[in-house]
Write an enzyme that holds these catalytic residues in place. Structure first.
Site, PDB file in Angstrom:
ATOM      1  N   GLY A  12       0.795  -1.236   0.000  1.00  0.00           N
ATOM      2  CA  GLY A  12       0.000   0.000   0.000  1.00  0.00           C
ATOM      3  C   GLY A  12       0.820   1.274   0.000  1.00  0.00           C
ATOM      4  O   GLY A  12       0.322   2.338   0.379  1.00  0.00           O
ATOM      5  N   GLY A  15       0.085   4.879  -1.743  1.00  0.00           N
ATOM      6  CA  GLY A  15      -0.898   5.776  -1.145  1.00  0.00           C
ATOM      7  C   GLY A  15      -0.219   6.886  -0.345  1.00  0.00           C
ATOM      8  O   GLY A  15       1.003   7.081  -0.411  1.00  0.00           O
ATOM      9  N   LYS A  39      -1.980  -2.154  -5.344  1.00  0.00           N
ATOM     10  CA  LYS A  39      -2.977  -2.450  -6.386  1.00  0.00           C
ATOM     11  C   LYS A  39      -3.262  -1.244  -7.270  1.00  0.00           C
ATOM     12  O   LYS A  39      -3.911  -1.373  -8.304  1.00  0.00           O
ATOM     13  CB  LYS A  39      -4.266  -2.896  -5.672  1.00  0.00           C
ATOM     14  N   THR A 125      -5.725   2.057  13.079  1.00  0.00           N
ATOM     15  CA  THR A 125      -6.296   3.400  13.227  1.00  0.00           C
ATOM     16  C   THR A 125      -6.942   3.591  14.603  1.00  0.00           C
ATOM     17  O   THR A 125      -7.436   2.621  15.195  1.00  0.00           O
ATOM     18  CB  THR A 125      -7.354   3.626  12.127  1.00  0.00           C
ATOM     19  N   ASP A 126      -6.987   4.840  15.060  1.00  0.00           N
ATOM     20  CA  ASP A 126      -7.689   5.132  16.322  1.00  0.00           C
ATOM     21  C   ASP A 126      -9.190   4.889  16.197  1.00  0.00           C
ATOM     22  O   ASP A 126      -9.902   4.817  17.200  1.00  0.00           O
ATOM     23  CB  ASP A 126      -7.402   6.572  16.794  1.00  0.00           C
ATOM     24  N   GLU A 127      -9.689   4.750  14.942  1.00  0.00           N
ATOM     25  CA  GLU A 127     -11.136   4.569  14.770  1.00  0.00           C
ATOM     26  C   GLU A 127     -11.614   3.210  15.275  1.00  0.00           C
ATOM     27  O   GLU A 127     -12.818   3.004  15.445  1.00  0.00           O
ATOM     28  CB  GLU A 127     -11.524   4.763  13.304  1.00  0.00           C
ATOM     29  N   TYR A 149     -15.727   0.965   7.594  1.00  0.00           N
ATOM     30  CA  TYR A 149     -14.261   1.116   7.520  1.00  0.00           C
ATOM     31  C   TYR A 149     -13.610   0.659   8.817  1.00  0.00           C
ATOM     32  O   TYR A 149     -12.736  -0.218   8.829  1.00  0.00           O
ATOM     33  CB  TYR A 149     -13.877   2.573   7.219  1.00  0.00           C
ATOM     34  N   LYS A 153     -11.097  -2.539   9.676  1.00  0.00           N
ATOM     35  CA  LYS A 153      -9.746  -2.412  10.249  1.00  0.00           C
ATOM     36  C   LYS A 153      -9.648  -3.235  11.539  1.00  0.00           C
ATOM     37  O   LYS A 153      -8.654  -3.925  11.781  1.00  0.00           O
ATOM     38  CB  LYS A 153      -9.410  -0.944  10.537  1.00  0.00           C
ATOM     39  N   PRO A 204     -17.305  21.997   2.579  1.00  0.00           N
ATOM     40  CA  PRO A 204     -18.415  21.277   3.220  1.00  0.00           C
ATOM     41  C   PRO A 204     -18.048  20.739   4.598  1.00  0.00           C
ATOM     42  O   PRO A 204     -17.054  20.030   4.750  1.00  0.00           O
ATOM     43  CB  PRO A 204     -18.680  20.113   2.243  1.00  0.00           C
TER      44      PRO A 204
HETATM   45  P1  NAD Z   1      -4.618   5.734   1.057  1.00  0.00           P
HETATM   46  O1  NAD Z   1      -6.057   5.486   0.770  1.00  0.00           O
HETATM   47  O2  NAD Z   1      -4.001   7.032   0.679  1.00  0.00           O
HETATM   48  O3  NAD Z   1      -3.730   4.590   0.375  1.00  0.00           O
HETATM   49  C1  NAD Z   1      -4.070   3.234   0.402  1.00  0.00           C
HETATM   50  C2  NAD Z   1      -3.133   2.506  -0.547  1.00  0.00           C
HETATM   51  O4  NAD Z   1      -3.446   1.105  -0.499  1.00  0.00           O
HETATM   52  C3  NAD Z   1      -3.301   2.946  -2.011  1.00  0.00           C
HETATM   53  O5  NAD Z   1      -2.030   3.105  -2.620  1.00  0.00           O
HETATM   54  C4  NAD Z   1      -4.067   1.784  -2.649  1.00  0.00           C
HETATM   55  O6  NAD Z   1      -3.789   1.627  -4.038  1.00  0.00           O
HETATM   56  C5  NAD Z   1      -3.541   0.612  -1.840  1.00  0.00           C
HETATM   57  N1  NAD Z   1      -4.466  -0.532  -1.840  1.00  0.00           N
HETATM   58  C6  NAD Z   1      -5.805  -0.505  -1.600  1.00  0.00           C
HETATM   59  N2  NAD Z   1      -6.306  -1.758  -1.717  1.00  0.00           N
HETATM   60  C7  NAD Z   1      -5.262  -2.571  -2.011  1.00  0.00           C
HETATM   61  C8  NAD Z   1      -5.138  -3.973  -2.231  1.00  0.00           C
HETATM   62  N3  NAD Z   1      -6.207  -4.792  -2.186  1.00  0.00           N
HETATM   63  N4  NAD Z   1      -3.919  -4.476  -2.499  1.00  0.00           N
HETATM   64  C9  NAD Z   1      -2.821  -3.670  -2.571  1.00  0.00           C
HETATM   65  N5  NAD Z   1      -2.881  -2.331  -2.376  1.00  0.00           N
HETATM   66  C10 NAD Z   1      -4.095  -1.799  -2.100  1.00  0.00           C
HETATM   67  O7  NAD Z   1      -4.441   5.439   2.610  1.00  0.00           O
HETATM   68  P2  NAD Z   1      -3.598   6.175   3.741  1.00  0.00           P
HETATM   69  O8  NAD Z   1      -4.372   7.315   4.229  1.00  0.00           O
HETATM   70  O9  NAD Z   1      -2.220   6.328   3.263  1.00  0.00           O
HETATM   71  O10 NAD Z   1      -3.644   5.056   4.881  1.00  0.00           O
HETATM   72  C11 NAD Z   1      -2.649   4.024   4.925  1.00  0.00           C
HETATM   73  C12 NAD Z   1      -2.953   3.124   6.084  1.00  0.00           C
HETATM   74  O11 NAD Z   1      -2.947   3.870   7.296  1.00  0.00           O
HETATM   75  C13 NAD Z   1      -4.317   2.440   6.019  1.00  0.00           C
HETATM   76  O12 NAD Z   1      -4.190   1.132   6.472  1.00  0.00           O
HETATM   77  C14 NAD Z   1      -5.182   3.264   6.956  1.00  0.00           C
HETATM   78  O13 NAD Z   1      -6.213   2.477   7.513  1.00  0.00           O
HETATM   79  C15 NAD Z   1      -4.175   3.679   7.994  1.00  0.00           C
HETATM   80  N6  NAD Z   1      -4.437   4.955   8.681  1.00  0.00           N
HETATM   81  C16 NAD Z   1      -4.726   6.080   7.969  1.00  0.00           C
HETATM   82  C17 NAD Z   1      -4.924   7.286   8.643  1.00  0.00           C
HETATM   83  C18 NAD Z   1      -5.258   8.569   7.917  1.00  0.00           C
HETATM   84  O14 NAD Z   1      -5.683   9.522   8.562  1.00  0.00           O
HETATM   85  N7  NAD Z   1      -5.078   8.653   6.611  1.00  0.00           N
HETATM   86  C19 NAD Z   1      -4.824   7.328  10.042  1.00  0.00           C
HETATM   87  C20 NAD Z   1      -4.526   6.148  10.727  1.00  0.00           C
HETATM   88  C21 NAD Z   1      -4.326   4.972  10.034  1.00  0.00           C
HETATM   89  O1  DAU Z   2      -8.720   8.685  12.698  1.00  0.00           O
HETATM   90  C1  DAU Z   2      -7.945   8.046  11.714  1.00  0.00           C
HETATM   91  C2  DAU Z   2      -8.762   7.951  10.463  1.00  0.00           C
HETATM   92  O2  DAU Z   2      -8.885   9.270   9.966  1.00  0.00           O
HETATM   93  C3  DAU Z   2      -8.170   7.045   9.406  1.00  0.00           C
HETATM   94  O3  DAU Z   2      -8.138   5.728   9.908  1.00  0.00           O
HETATM   95  C4  DAU Z   2      -9.003   7.097   8.132  1.00  0.00           C
HETATM   96  O4  DAU Z   2      -8.393   6.322   7.105  1.00  0.00           O
HETATM   97  C5  DAU Z   2      -9.110   8.518   7.671  1.00  0.00           C
HETATM   98  O5  DAU Z   2      -9.991   8.581   6.568  1.00  0.00           O
HETATM   99  C6  DAU Z   2      -9.632   9.418   8.790  1.00  0.00           C
HETATM  100  O6  DAU Z   2     -11.030   9.170   9.071  1.00  0.00           O
HETATM  101  P1  DAU Z   2     -12.050  10.362   9.405  1.00  0.00           P
HETATM  102  O7  DAU Z   2     -13.408   9.930   9.056  1.00  0.00           O
HETATM  103  O8  DAU Z   2     -11.834  10.894  10.767  1.00  0.00           O
HETATM  104  O9  DAU Z   2     -11.469  11.467   8.363  1.00  0.00           O
HETATM  105  P2  DAU Z   2     -12.185  12.459   7.365  1.00  0.00           P
HETATM  106  O10 DAU Z   2     -11.120  13.327   6.819  1.00  0.00           O
HETATM  107  O11 DAU Z   2     -13.085  11.766   6.415  1.00  0.00           O
HETATM  108  O12 DAU Z   2     -13.104  13.319   8.356  1.00  0.00           O
HETATM  109  C7  DAU Z   2     -12.533  14.051   9.430  1.00  0.00           C
HETATM  110  C8  DAU Z   2     -13.664  14.789  10.153  1.00  0.00           C
HETATM  111  O13 DAU Z   2     -14.177  15.818   9.304  1.00  0.00           O
HETATM  112  C9  DAU Z   2     -14.860  13.919  10.503  1.00  0.00           C
HETATM  113  O14 DAU Z   2     -15.442  14.401  11.696  1.00  0.00           O
HETATM  114  C10 DAU Z   2     -15.816  14.148   9.343  1.00  0.00           C
HETATM  115  C11 DAU Z   2     -15.554  15.594   8.969  1.00  0.00           C
HETATM  116  N1  DAU Z   2     -15.699  15.923   7.543  1.00  0.00           N
HETATM  117  C12 DAU Z   2     -15.056  15.155   6.625  1.00  0.00           C
HETATM  118  C13 DAU Z   2     -15.124  15.459   5.284  1.00  0.00           C
HETATM  119  C14 DAU Z   2     -14.437  14.601   4.246  1.00  0.00           C
HETATM  120  C15 DAU Z   2     -16.446  17.033   7.165  1.00  0.00           C
HETATM  121  O15 DAU Z   2     -17.022  17.725   8.014  1.00  0.00           O
HETATM  122  N2  DAU Z   2     -16.501  17.342   5.838  1.00  0.00           N
HETATM  123  C16 DAU Z   2     -15.889  16.592   4.881  1.00  0.00           C
HETATM  124  O16 DAU Z   2     -15.997  16.927   3.678  1.00  0.00           O
END
Ligand code: NAD
Ligand code: DAU
Length: 336
Positions: A12, A15, A39, A125-127, A149, A153, A204
């Site tokens: 991954g 990403g 992927k 994730t903290d979620e 989601y 996880k 939004p």
């Molecule tokens: P992202 O969506 O930016 O990237 C995900 C990557 O995984 C992409 O490159 C995608 O092509 C790849 N992928 C998806 N399905 C796949 C599969 N079946 N096989 C191989 N590759 C695949 O995600 P991110 O925000 O970089 O998050 C990375 C990791 O960290 C995730 O596991 C997510 O749950 C975790 N995480 C994210 C956050 C956040 O706020 N973004 C916070 C805490 C944990």
């Molecule tokens: O907490 C870690 C997680 O954070 C990761 O595991 C997830 O991959 C990542 O997507 C993220 O999840 P959230 O749902 O917290 O993130 P998001 O950016 O979608 O939303 C953050 C907050 O903002 C949430 O309270 C929803 C709100 N929101 C989000 C979007 C996209 C809005 O109010 N407007 C928006 O357009």
């Protein structure tokens, strides 16, 4: 303790966080051979790794057991970032999340077990704790995920812990908070707000914008993952966050202030179903391991706004076609 492995499979890493992690690791540990498996879903992008050298890229699916087995045979450790990651999309298509985030994790566990890897680190994730109305989540708290989601996880984590218990798989888990910074696909809150503001579009916010998150700069998150990977004893789980609390409305106002745009661009829209209104982490375990966040939210947001301003060639092509179909389905008017 400093773990010694030579050949790392990073799933991954095309990403957002994974690409920042590989960029960091190539700089800090050039002796580790890195194979990236990705992927290239809508969220994956080879450009995210532009300028990084000395790694091998394999396009493929973590659910493809024979491919993962072949790659695992050539490595001695795995870090898994591969996942479907956007909560709003999980409400529209949960099966994709169950497939990658649960089954894909199981495939990686099986390969790491079979090839007797030194370690498998799952980026979680903290979620998984679910909404936290009061106090802070500790690593020993029960998992109570509330969206497809976060449930996926948590499901992946449960499978991995079962492998650790049943087969002695050397497992590490990080539970990171909301991460932001360069290369984040423009569906998550901060890049939606910044890229919309650049185009003078509405920003939004769900319901009243009062939901609280702990925003963590991506470099800090990657440094934490690196520290856990190299230093933590097997079987460890670590919360990763800053312990600060910021509402969506505060984020939107800060973005507009940095960009010198009017607050009137903020638009309250219909709420996310099952919206978790607060996450909050106890980070004492990871700080005891010697990590702490270096970047304040004000600094990280400035850097991020500047990056999106300067890299419109990166995000403009992503905001087209399917993106707007998703956008129209996701954002609905607020009815009070
Ligand atoms: P992202 O969506 O930016 O990237 C995900 C990557 O995984 C992409 O490159 C995608 O092509 C790849 N992928 C998806 N399905 C796949 C599969 N079946 N096989 C191989 N590759 C695949 O995600 P991110 O925000 O970089 O998050 C990375 C990791 O960290 C995730 O596991 C997510 O749950 C975790 N995480 C994210 C956050 C956040 O706020 N973004 C916070 C805490 C944990
Ligand atoms: O907490 C870690 C997680 O954070 C990761 O595991 C997830 O991959 C990542 O997507 C993220 O999840 P959230 O749902 O917290 O993130 P998001 O950016 O979608 O939303 C953050 C907050 O903002 C949430 O309270 C929803 C709100 N929101 C989000 C979007 C996209 C809005 O109010 N407007 C928006 O357009």
């Amino acid at each position: 303790m400093s773990r010694s492995f030579r050949r790392l499979l990073v799933a991954g890493a095309a990403g957002f966080i994974g690409s920042n992690f590989v960029r960091l690791l190539r700089r800090t540990h050039p002796e580790i051979e890195v194979t990236v498996l990705d992927k290239l879903t809508y969220a994956g992008n080879r450009d995210n790794l532009a300028g990084v050298d000395g790694y091998r890229f394999v396009e493929g699916d973590v659910c493809d057991a024979s491919l993962v087995d072949r790659l695992a045979a050539e490595c001695d450790a795995i870090v898994n970032f591969a996942a479907e990651t956007h909560v709003d999309r999980s409400l529209m298509d949960p099966y994709a999340f169950i497939e990658t985030d649960v089954r894909g994790t199981a495939v990686l566990c099986e390969a790491a077990r079979k090839h007797q890897h030194e370690v498998l680190l799952l980026v979680s994730t903290d979620e998984v704790y679910g909404e936290v109305r009061e106090g802070r989540s500790r690593e020993t708290d029960p998992l109570r995920p509330r969206s497809p989601y976060s449930a996926s996880k948590a499901g992946g984590e449960h499978i991995a812990w079962a492998y650790a218990e049943s087969f002695g798989l050397p497992l590490l888990v990080t539970r990171g908070s909301n991460t932001y910074g360069p290369h984040q696909y423009p569906e998550k809150l901060i890049p939606v707000l910044i890229t919309n503001a650049i185009d003078d579009m509405r920003l939004p916010l769900y319901n009243d914008g009062s939901a609280v998150r702990d925003f963590l700069f991506v470099e800090d998150h990657c440094l934490a993952i690196e520290r856990v990977l190299l230093e933590a004893p097997a079987g460890g789980v670590y919360n990763v966050g800053t312990a600060a609390e910021t509402t969506g409305l505060q984020v939107a106002e800060a973005v507009l202030d940095i960009m010198g745009k009017p607050r009137g661009l903020i638009e309250f829209v219909a709420d996310r179903p099952g919206h978790d209104y607060r996450y909050a982490l106890d980070i004492s375990r990871i700080t005891a391991l010697g990590w702490e966040p270096r970047v304040t939210f004000a600094e990280g947001l400035e850097t991020t706004v500047r990056w999106y301003r300067d890299h419109q060639d990166w995000w403009r092509p992503l905001k087209s076609g399917e993106y707007w179909d998703y956008y129209r389905r996701n954002y609905r008017p607020l009815v009070r």
